[in-house]
Write a protein that holds these residues in place. Structure first.
Motif: not given
Length: 178
Positions: A55-61, A70-79, A83-95
């Motif tokens: 939904d952001w003008v310049q898109g996202g990645s 090969g185990k998933p650890h962290t996922l980052i979304r940048t939009d 006038r700015g940017r948004r970054e979401l970072r998901l980090t997998i904890l235990r269990d």
């Protein structure tokens, strides 16, 4: 007594080194789960790709980080926007628990029309999820929070939807509770 405990916790946080990628073991409610959101990603395998929708003008990645085995650890979304940017970072904890931090940066000008384009405001919110359920602060517990959801709860559920339900990353987040 409480003042001493708070001072001790603040001092401990100030001298505790950031968690290494392989040592993220905190759970929601434990001291240290927010450190997991700042853990080093240097030893992880990174893959970058464009987001199919934004939904952001310049898109996202997206950036995915997996351990060497090969185990998933962290996922980052940048939009990116005008006038700015948004970054979401998901980090997998235990269990299977996970934490998400949302950082929004507002810039001083418009990327298309202004010469000056520097950050003037940064807002960060951290969320932790146990078995897919948002761990809410103590002041939000009880019937009142369920009758009229707090902005924290609304923002936490929005972050979870963004990070877990997007088809671009469905395979990466498949093992996480919804």
């Amino acid at each position: 007594m409480i003042t001493r405990l708070l001072c001790l916790l603040m001092a401990l946080a100030a001298v505790t080194p950031p968690a290494q990628a392989s040592a993220v073991t905190a759970k929601c409610g434990e001291i240290g789960w927010t450190l997991a959101l700042k853990s080093s990603l240097a030893d992880l395998v990174r893959t970058d790709f464009e987001a199919s929708q934004s939904d952001w003008v310049q898109g996202g990645s997206w950036s995915t980080y997996v351990t060497k085995d090969g185990k998933p650890h962290t996922l980052i979304r940048t939009d990116l926007g005008e006038r700015g940017r948004r970054e979401l970072r998901l980090t997998i904890l235990r269990d299977g628990d996970y934490a998400i931090t949302v950082t929004t940066i507002l810039n001083s000008g418009n990327i298309f029309t202004d010469d000056v384009y520097e950050p003037i405001d940064t807002q960060t919110r951290n969320f932790c999820y146990e078995a897919g359920k948002l761990d809410t602060p103590d002041f939000l517990s009880g019937g009142e929070a369920e009758m009229a959801p707090d902005p924290y709860v609304i923002a936490g559920e929005d972050a979870k939807r963004t990070m877990l339900l997007d088809r671009d990353v469905a395979a990466f987040t498949a093992g996480l509770a919804r």
